[in-house]
Design a protein around this motif. Structure first.
Motif, PDB file in Angstrom:
ATOM      1  N   ASN A 157       0.812  -1.198   0.000  1.00 34.62           N
ATOM      2  CA  ASN A 157       0.000   0.000   0.000  1.00 34.62           C
ATOM      3  C   ASN A 157       0.855   1.260   0.000  1.00 34.62           C
ATOM      4  OD1 ASN A 157      -2.364   1.501   0.152  1.00 34.62           O
ATOM      5  ND2 ASN A 157      -3.303  -0.200   1.290  1.00 34.62           N
ATOM      6  N   ASN A 158       1.904   1.233   0.794  1.00 35.31           N
ATOM      7  CA  ASN A 158       2.795   2.376   0.848  1.00 35.31           C
ATOM      8  C   ASN A 158       3.582   2.556  -0.438  1.00 35.31           C
ATOM      9  OD1 ASN A 158       2.749   3.887   3.381  1.00 35.31           O
ATOM     10  ND2 ASN A 158       3.021   1.845   4.275  1.00 35.31           N
ATOM     11  N   MET A 159       3.941   1.414  -1.075  1.00 32.03           N
ATOM     12  CA  MET A 159       4.726   1.484  -2.302  1.00 32.03           C
ATOM     13  C   MET A 159       3.902   2.004  -3.466  1.00 32.03           C
ATOM     14  SD  MET A 159       6.674  -2.138  -2.035  1.00 32.03           S
ATOM     15  CE  MET A 159       6.885  -2.351  -3.768  1.00 32.03           C
ATOM     16  N   VAL A 160       2.713   1.437  -3.622  1.00 30.27           N
ATOM     17  CA  VAL A 160       1.929   1.691  -4.815  1.00 30.27           C
ATOM     18  C   VAL A 160       0.908   2.797  -4.602  1.00 30.27           C
ATOM     19  CG1 VAL A 160       0.541   0.569  -6.590  1.00 30.27           C
ATOM     20  CG2 VAL A 160       2.197  -0.747  -5.290  1.00 30.27           C
ATOM     21  N   GLY A 161       0.522   2.964  -3.356  1.00 36.71           N
ATOM     22  CA  GLY A 161      -0.465   3.987  -3.061  1.00 36.71           C
ATOM     23  C   GLY A 161      -1.881   3.525  -3.335  1.00 36.71           C
ATOM     24  N   ARG A 162      -2.038   2.256  -3.630  1.00 40.42           N
ATOM     25  CA  ARG A 162      -3.391   1.698  -3.813  1.00 40.42           C
ATOM     26  C   ARG A 162      -3.300   0.201  -3.529  1.00 40.42           C
ATOM     27  NH1 ARG A 162      -2.476  -0.339  -9.353  1.00 40.42           N
ATOM     28  NH2 ARG A 162      -0.587   0.764  -9.885  1.00 40.42           N
ATOM     29  N   ASP A 163      -4.413  -0.460  -3.547  1.00 35.65           N
ATOM     30  CA  ASP A 163      -4.399  -1.895  -3.306  1.00 35.65           C
ATOM     31  C   ASP A 163      -4.161  -2.649  -4.600  1.00 35.65           C
ATOM     32  OD1 ASP A 163      -4.813  -2.066  -0.582  1.00 35.65           O
ATOM     33  OD2 ASP A 163      -6.944  -1.563  -0.846  1.00 35.65           O
ATOM     34  N   VAL A 164      -3.289  -3.626  -4.577  1.00 30.84           N
ATOM     35  CA  VAL A 164      -3.171  -4.498  -5.744  1.00 30.84           C
ATOM     36  C   VAL A 164      -3.115  -5.935  -5.278  1.00 30.84           C
ATOM     37  CG1 VAL A 164      -1.993  -2.949  -7.352  1.00 30.84           C
ATOM     38  CG2 VAL A 164      -0.663  -4.224  -5.679  1.00 30.84           C
ATOM     39  N   ALA A 165      -3.488  -6.799  -6.186  1.00 28.46           N
ATOM     40  CA  ALA A 165      -3.378  -8.217  -5.883  1.00 28.46           C
ATOM     41  C   ALA A 165      -1.912  -8.595  -5.989  1.00 28.46           C
ATOM     42  CB  ALA A 165      -4.198  -9.025  -6.868  1.00 28.46           C
ATOM     43  N   ALA A 166      -1.316  -8.909  -4.894  1.00 23.91           N
ATOM     44  CA  ALA A 166       0.123  -9.083  -4.870  1.00 23.91           C
ATOM     45  C   ALA A 166       0.541 -10.474  -5.266  1.00 23.91           C
ATOM     46  CB  ALA A 166       0.658  -8.778  -3.484  1.00 23.91           C
ATOM     47  N   PHE A 167      -0.409 -11.354  -5.423  1.00 18.32           N
ATOM     48  CA  PHE A 167      -0.005 -12.748  -5.590  1.00 18.32           C
ATOM     49  C   PHE A 167      -0.264 -13.248  -6.998  1.00 18.32           C
ATOM     50  CE2 PHE A 167      -1.451 -11.871  -1.330  1.00 18.32           C
ATOM     51  CZ  PHE A 167      -0.264 -12.043  -0.647  1.00 18.32           C
ATOM     52  N   ALA A 168       0.562 -14.205  -7.377  1.00 16.26           N
ATOM     53  CA  ALA A 168       0.377 -14.807  -8.682  1.00 16.26           C
ATOM     54  C   ALA A 168      -0.736 -15.823  -8.577  1.00 16.26           C
ATOM     55  CB  ALA A 168       1.666 -15.484  -9.121  1.00 16.26           C
ATOM     56  N   VAL A 169      -1.907 -15.446  -9.054  1.00 17.78           N
ATOM     57  CA  VAL A 169      -3.012 -16.402  -9.078  1.00 17.78           C
ATOM     58  C   VAL A 169      -3.753 -16.273 -10.385  1.00 17.78           C
ATOM     59  CG1 VAL A 169      -3.494 -16.675  -6.621  1.00 17.78           C
ATOM     60  CG2 VAL A 169      -4.363 -14.680  -7.861  1.00 17.78           C
ATOM     61  N   ARG A 170      -4.386 -17.333 -10.772  1.00 21.24           N
ATOM     62  CA  ARG A 170      -5.182 -17.287 -11.996  1.00 21.24           C
ATOM     63  C   ARG A 170      -6.556 -16.779 -11.626  1.00 21.24           C
ATOM     64  NH1 ARG A 170      -2.545 -20.804 -15.968  1.00 21.24           N
ATOM     65  NH2 ARG A 170      -4.389 -20.579 -17.281  1.00 21.24           N
ATOM     66  N   HIS A 171      -6.968 -15.684 -12.259  1.00 20.29           N
ATOM     67  CA  HIS A 171      -8.290 -15.141 -11.985  1.00 20.29           C
ATOM     68  C   HIS A 171      -9.342 -15.774 -12.880  1.00 20.29           C
ATOM     69  CE1 HIS A 171      -6.827 -12.088  -9.252  1.00 20.29           C
ATOM     70  NE2 HIS A 171      -5.804 -11.930 -10.092  1.00 20.29           N
ATOM     71  N   LYS A 172      -8.943 -16.050 -14.119  1.00 19.75           N
ATOM     72  CA  LYS A 172      -9.893 -16.617 -15.060  1.00 19.75           C
ATOM     73  C   LYS A 172      -9.842 -18.134 -14.965  1.00 19.75           C
ATOM     74  CE  LYS A 172      -9.513 -12.812 -18.287  1.00 19.75           C
ATOM     75  NZ  LYS A 172      -8.956 -12.365 -19.559  1.00 19.75           N
ATOM     76  N   PRO A 173     -10.861 -18.793 -15.450  1.00 18.44           N
ATOM     77  CA  PRO A 173     -10.827 -20.256 -15.443  1.00 18.44           C
ATOM     78  C   PRO A 173      -9.720 -20.773 -16.374  1.00 18.44           C
ATOM     79  CG  PRO A 173     -12.714 -19.439 -16.673  1.00 18.44           C
ATOM     80  CD  PRO A 173     -12.117 -18.268 -15.989  1.00 18.44           C
ATOM     81  N   LEU A 174      -9.189 -21.940 -16.022  1.00 14.56           N
ATOM     82  CA  LEU A 174      -8.176 -22.546 -16.890  1.00 14.56           C
ATOM     83  C   LEU A 174      -8.797 -22.819 -18.248  1.00 14.56           C
ATOM     84  CD1 LEU A 174      -6.347 -25.050 -14.533  1.00 14.56           C
ATOM     85  CD2 LEU A 174      -5.912 -22.631 -14.971  1.00 14.56           C
TER      86      LEU A 174
END
Ligand SMILES: Nc1ncnc2c1ncn2[C@@H]1O[C@H](COP(=O)(O)OP(=O)(O)OP(=O)(O)O)[C@@H](O)[C@H]1O
Ligand SMILES: Nc1ncnc2c1ncn2[C@@H]1O[C@H](COP(=O)(O)OP(=O)(O)OP(=O)(O)O)[C@@H](O)[C@H]1O
Ligand SMILES: [Mg+2]
Ligand SMILES: [Mg+2]
Lengths: 348, 476, 323, 323
Positions: B215-232
């Motif tokens: 949060n301090n680095m980017v100034g907003r929220d981001v998904a920090a993890f490598a995950v698949r959001h869409k279906p395989l």
């Protein structure tokens, strides 16, 4: 008989030249040279040597027509000798371009290793063949220096009086111009003795005999035709009254001729060397004159002198070879006639 | 950079964090005398310093591990480590003493290669270890690390972290830049955060969460993890198949298939020769045996040009030597691999090149957002984005990513993962070589593990874990 | 207007240097500024300018071509012989261009395919081509080049402009367009800067390199034919040492010998500057020996100006760190 | 034994090439193999060999020095004049070395401190130094160099060995030790291979570069003085075009013109090979014009052999970095 070695007091150049002789090891223009006719009448026929004789000649660079003609002359002389029953061969080599001092030395050393009986050398610079000549001396091989580089420790120098080269040109130009007018000089590279003397002879003659002639410009063009043309282009515009241009060789003179032609002006151009192209150009009325030093005959004289030297005859330090100014009046005359050439007398 | 103002305590491990282009490397360069013209002051133990060159900094006792691998390939490993500070015997270099010293350091770092090896025989990861060895060689009081782990795999990373802890216990101050936040929690005492060249804050690492840092680095929220959001979306259709690939003395028996819509990852330790396999498939290096099939057809690829013609793309691992052209602008670099698309006949259409660049600047959040900026003067992570954009521009079917997120900040990583997902969703096939296990585990459909030039295992998505991968990777 | 300014900011250094040089000579010798003299400078820059056009391309790829002098000589004697043998001038010019392309391409082949370093490959070929030029004529010059060819390559256009100058302007323009506006040009810069990255981008580096050397051969052949026309005689000794002048023109014009950087306009002005310098020294009657020194110093100063100007331009980047 | 083999494996290519060359000439003309002829080859390699020693160092840093011919000329005329003026030979030699150091150092300064590219900086200085050489004597040669100096630099050692050969061997050995066993030597390679990495390692790159050029000046000065002794005459025109020969010797000996790679022994054999070639062509009586072609071809073949050998030695490595 002419004396050997150098006694300089009566040399042409006066006090300055005496000074020069003390530091300079050898300057043929200040020697009492004699001409080949004189030598022949003093010494008689060309001696026939025992066994087969192998002479090695080293020219500066066959890239240049002048040296190819010299080579041709050696060939002519060899044929004459063989026709007269002399067992003599003359091999001729040259360096790879006029910057190849080391290469030329390699050739000389090779000839010594191959036990040539006599050497006729035209060095690229005054010094580059000196080590080779030392070796030749050690091996007992006589060395004849054929112009235009100078070898201080050679036995004989054969060549034209270089300073006269420039003098002839100067004399001709001042005569044509009636002793007044602006002239310019295109020099080669500040290199060998001959090139320096050509310029010096020209300047000295003008200073002494034609004070009305003004040398307005003097620049080098590295023996390059195109650079000489560029120089002349500039001068012709810079000096509207320019009347003549003297060039240290014919190649540059032919470049200058192109510049003069395109300017439409009437400017005298004089070169040095007498190459075939210069003769053609004189015939066409473009080049005005050249100083020919007849390499075809020069090499024959050099060969003859070498055989005389090897035959034990006493030869003066300097043998002058003929040179003459060629212009429209004598361009068609055979060279033999111009220089009064006579064939050498051979032993039977 | 503007108004950066903070302190580092003696003997602590201090992390420097921030997005790509935040100014972290620049700050270190100032500290180490690589940029000597700046305003403001740097003081060490109350004495003001202004080093004019790297030499002065090293003499003063502060050493640095640079972000980009920067070694002299003609010299041996030992000569590189000691470069500039070789021990002497009289006038001559004391090679024996030097090699003893450097070998000891390599051993301490757990390296398998020797001091007398030539740099040319090492992999990128191994080269990174040499840079670290160099810093240790100087016996410095302060050592700063600029993304030392971006080319390393877990084994080396763990060893490095141990060493840093050891350094700390010897009273050495460590400055540590990384985009892998896990590492921060493992070793750092405090962390300072930069954003857009400005100082934001310094935090005690103990007792805060990753989210706070981000949060301090980017100034907003981001998904920090490598995950698949869409279906395989892997299909059965084979995009590329390798059969028995071999390169004498480098790798052999490499056979695999990658399907449309699939992300296939290659994992392994540094030096596993994953990069070599990819380069060989792409025609960048010769192969001595085997067959590559694309969409079921045998192909013979001997040059990258042919590879492109067959719909392949390779995003290389070393951005400086293989990735971008130094004097080129971002727009030119992005267009270089697709010039045919930007040309009418033999003539280039400048406008289209700029247009393309503008598109990716927005897509990838490039800083600075100027198509005419020279890629060479971008920060490391931003340069990586330009290279990825260059290969996306080619719009190929089969894309090989070699260490795609090397040096990329959390925010941008998420962007790249999203792009990869979009690509497979559009029926493309992706091969990813990565040394970051979370990324491999989070993004892959399937993982092939390599060890010393051989394939040693294959894992399906549900079998993936750090342990299972490392189990195979360490086998050789 | 402003955009033109920006577009040519690269060439600013050399243009400023040229203006200063001409102004200084003009003050010292007003004759220098006469139109005919200035025209002469341009006219005399043609040979070096043409050579420099090709050499600039090659240098941008990170290479060098030392053969240009010898290649010129081969073209001169071959085409000279054909012309004297009665070949139609247009056919001769086309053949000359082709010959240049082949000789240059051969250099490129040695460099791209046999991986010889450009300096040493072209050093060797310089000697080979020179030998060929001598062998073609046995060392003799080719005389009496037909007037129609001479007029074509060096005649007056509209009564004022020598056609050789037109040829130079055309070659420079074509070179400019190639470098700035074609794929090939982009690849030349890319190769010179980072060959590996370029290759990995799917560019056929070897092929493009060969073409670059071949094009250098073409502009060299043009230079040779202009020289042949200017002098009316084709000498196998022509062009010795011209390679260094051409390289100097490119370097003075801002082309980096490390590759990846350079411009055709810069090279054009570089060639003009070197000739303006030479003519200036002649017009002032500067002693030959001092000319050597002056030429060397001016080359160094001109290149240094370029470096300084680059520095000023990238001042802003530096400033970033300074704050 | 095996370790010696390995140690000199770098020079293997050139040694093999040299042996083949000598064998071929020896078969074609047995006279070629006589000791005097072989000794002559070595003796005549001295000048080029000495120049190549210095140039190798400079090339390893990634630079080049085109001034060596002109620098030689300056040393020759200056020291020649002093000798003729009566200066003690030992003092003259020391002064000559110092002069070479200063002239070379000046090149280095332009390159390291003013950031001029080596090619163009030394191209400019080549002209400047030549002009100085002419000015010192007004274009005239310096005649009658004293015999004691000539004996010192080119006399016989123990009745067989010219001292000039001893000087070359010494210079090569010193160069060898510098490159292989000193920090300075390591920095030269490092700089030539990756200047930035070297700078970041805390090496004073500028200083080391200047010293490299200065040392090149020193070996050039030695070459000049040997030439002065050999000829007994000091000409301001000496050394024209020698730079290319020296560079060729280094390149044939395996020194990479891209920097970072090269060896003193390779250079030594490279210089010998070029002279052996020249003498061989002379001994066989090859036509002058064909000599140009043969020389060029042999240079290219020798360098190519080196490339092939390197490839075989480490083709994997090449793959990655040389492309
Ligand atoms: N050589 C350079 N010339 C001009 N600008 C530069 C140069 N190097 C960096 N910059 C600029 O300075 C800013 C800070 O860059 P820096 O390299 O310090 O970022 P960073 O925080 O290290 O980022 P990353 O995590 O991507 O390495 C960036 O905007 C970059 O574009
Ligand atoms: N034994 C070797 N000889 C020559 N080059 C090698 C050798 N090992 C590795 N390399 C080079 O190093 C580079 C990367 O090596 P490799 O493929 O072994 O590593 P990797 O598995 O990709 O791991 P990393 O994450 O370190 O890149 C390749 O370009 C390869 O050419
Ligand atoms: Mg950074
Ligand atoms: Mg890899």
């Amino acid at each position: 008989t002419p004396k050997q070695g150098s006694t300089s007091s009566e040399s042409a150049g006066g006090a300055g030249a005496v000074q020069e002789t003390e530091t300079a090891a050898f300057n043929p223009d200040e020697e009492d040279g004699i001409e080949i006719g004189e030598l022949r009448s003093a010494l008689g026929a060309v001696p026939k040597l025992e066994g087969s004789v192998k002479l090695g000649a080293v020219a500066k660079a066959f890239e240049n027509e002048y040296w190819r003609t010299l080579k041709e002359g050696y060939g002519v002389f060899q044929d004459k000798l063989q026709a007269n029953g002399y067992d003599v061969t003359i091999d001729v080599s040259s360096a790879q371009g006029e910057g190849d001092e080391q290469g030329q030395l390699s050739i000389v050393k090779d000839m010594i290793n191959k036990k040539y009986n006599g050497l006729l050398l035209s060095p690229i610079s005054d010094g580059n063949l000196v080590p080779g000549v030392d070796d030749a001396k050690k091996a007992g091989i006589p060395v004849v220096n054929v112009n235009d580089g100078l070898i201080a420790n050679s036995d004989v120098f054969v060549g034209p009086k270089a300073i006269q080269n420039g003098e002839l040109a100067a004399e001709w130009i001042s005569e044509k111009l009636g002793g007044t007018g602006q002239v310019a000089i295109v020099i080669g590279m500040p290199k060998a003795f001959a090139a320096r003397q050509r310029t010096a002879g020209f300047e000295q003659y003008m200073a002494a005999n034609a004070t009305g002639i003004e040398i307005v410009a003097k620049q080098n063009a590295d023996w390059d035709r195109s650079k000489a043309k560029d120089l002349a282009d500039t001068w012709i515009k810079q000096y509207p009254d320019l009347k003549a241009i003297f060039c240290n060789n014919d190649t540059m003179a032919l470049g200058v001729v192109e510049a003069v032609k395109s300017s439409g002006k009437d400017i005298l151009v004089v070169g040095v060397d007498g190459i075939g192209e210069a003769y053609d150009s004189i015939r066409r009325g473009e080049l005005d004159a050249t100083i020919d030093s007849f390499p075809l005959y020069k090499s024959q004289i050099a060969g003859e002198v070498t055989l005389r030297l090897m035959g034990g005859q006493e030869i003066p330090r300097v043998i002058w070879t003929p040179q003459a100014l060629i212009d429209a009046t004598n361009v068609e005359k055979p060279a033999e006639e111009i220089i009064g050439w006579e064939e050498p007398v051979f032993e039977n | 950079m503007d108004g950066v103002d903070f302190e580092i305590r003696k003997g602590e491990v201090h992390a420097l964090l921030g997005e790509n282009g935040a100014g972290k490397s620049t700050l270190l360069n100032i500290l180490h005398g690589i940029y000597s013209q700046y305003e403001g002051e740097v003081t060490i133990e109350n004495s003001k310093i202004n080093f004019k060159n790297a030499n002065e900094a090293i003499e003063f006792g502060i050493a640095k591990v640079h972000q980009e691998v920067n070694l002299v390939t003609e010299l041996t490993v030992g000569q590189n480590i000691a470069l500039g500070y070789e021990p002497k015997k009289g006038l001559l270099v004391d090679y024996r003493g030097m090699y003893q010293k450097t070998d000891a350091i390599l051993k301490r770092l757990g390296c398998r290669f020797k001091s007398s090896d030539r740099i040319g025989t090492l992999s990128t990861g191994e080269m990174q270890m040499i840079q670290i060895a160099k810093a240790l060689f100087h016996n410095a009081k302060v050592i700063s690390f600029d993304e030392p782990t971006s080319a390393l795999t877990d084994k080396e990373v763990n060893r490095l972290l141990e060493i840093i802890t050891e350094l700390k216990s010897n009273g050495i101050t460590v400055l540590y830049i990384t985009h892998r936040l896990d590492e921060v929690f493992k070793i750092a005492d405090r962390a300072s955060i930069l954003r857009d060249g400005k100082y934001i804050c310094t935090l005690d690492v103990q007792g805060i969460t990753k989210e706070v840092l981000i949060n301090n680095m980017v100034g907003r929220d981001v998904a920090a993890f490598a995950v698949r959001h869409k279906p395989l979306c892997a299909t059965k259709e084979v995009a590329l198949e390798a059969v028995g690939l071999e390169s004498q003395g480098v790798f052999k028996n490499i056979s695999f298939k990658v399907h449309r819509g699939e992300i296939l990852s290659f994992a392994g330790l540094v030096g596993a020769k994953r990069t070599d396999v990819m380069r060989a498939i792409f025609g960048a290096d010769p192969m001595s045996g085997g067959q590559v099939k694309i969409h079921g057809k045998d192909v013979a690829i001997r040059t990258p040009k042919q590879a492109l013609a067959h719909g392949l793309a390779l995003i290389p691992e070393n951005r400086k030597t293989q990735g971008f052209v130094k004097n080129f602008t971002n727009a030119q670099n992005m267009a270089l691999a697709s010039m045919d698309r930007f040309a009418k006949g033999i003539f280039v259409h400048e406008g289209k090149i700029k247009e393309n660049c503008d598109y990716y600047i927005k897509q990838m959040d490039l800083h600075p957002d100027d198509p005419d900026y020279q890629t060479n003067s971008l920060s490391g992570g931003n340069a990586q984005k330009v290279i990825i954009a260059k290969w996306l521009t080619t719009n190929q079917d089969i894309i090989i990513f070699d260490e795609p997120t090397k040096g990329i900040d959390v925010g941008a990583k998420a962007e790249i993962y999203r792009l990869m997902e979009d690509m497979v969703a559009n029926g493309k096939a992706i091969i990813m070589v990565s040394s970051e296990l979370p990324e491999v585990i989070g993004m892959s459909d399937r993982v092939i593990v390599m060890c010393e030039g051989r394939m040693v295992g294959e894992l399906g998505r549900d079998e993936l874990s750090e342990e299972s991968i490392m189990h195979f990777a360490m086998e050789g | 207007m402003k955009s033109i300014w920006k577009k040519f900011s690269r060439e600013l250094g050399i243009i400023v240097a040229l203006v200063i040089l001409i102004a200084v000579f003009g003050i010292l010798e007003p004759l220098y500024l006469t139109p005919t003299n200035l025209m002469d400078i341009v006219d005399q820059s043609v040979i070096n300018g043409l050579l420099a056009v090709g050499i600039t391309m090659v240098i941008i790829t990170g290479g060098i071509d030392l053969t240009v002098g010898s290649t010129m000589a081969v073209v001169i004697v071959c085409i000279g012989n054909l012309l004297v043998g009665g070949l139609n001038p247009v056919a001769a010019i086309l053949l000359g261009v082709l010959l240049g392309f082949v000789l240059g391409g051969l250099n490129g082949f040695l460099i791209a395919k046999m991986h010889l370093q450009p300096f040493i490959a072209t050093l060797g070929m310089m000697s080979v081509y020179r030998g060929i030029a001598y062998l073609v004529t046995g060392g003799w010059p080719v005389l009496s080049i037909p007037q129609n060819f001479r007029t074509a390559m060096d005649g007056d256009v509209a009564g004022v402009f020598p056609s050789s100058v037109v040829i130079l302007l055309l070659a420079t323009s074509v070179g400019y367009v190639i470098l700035k506006h074609t794929k090939f040009g982009t690849y030349l810069y890319a190769m010179g800067n980072n060959e590996e990255a370029t290759r990995l981008s799917g560019v056929n580096v070897d092929f493009n390199k060969i073409i670059a050397y071949a094009l250098c051969g073409v502009s060299t052949a043009l230079a040779g034919m202009v020289l042949l026309a200017k002098l009316g005689t084709g000498e196998p000794t022509a062009g010795q040492g011209y390679e260094l002048n051409a390289i100097a023109a490119a370097a003075v014009g801002g082309t980096s010998l490390a590759g990846g950087k350079g411009s055709m306009l810069g090279t054009f002005f570089g060639a003009i500057l070197l000739q303006a310098l030479k003519v200036g020294l002649v017009v002032l009657g500067v002693d030959t020996f001092w000319q050597y020194i002056a030429t060397g110093v001016i080359i160094i100063v001109a290149v240094y100006l370029d470096i300084v100007q680059e520095k000023i331009k990238s001042w802003k980047f530096e400033r970033k760190f300074a704050r």
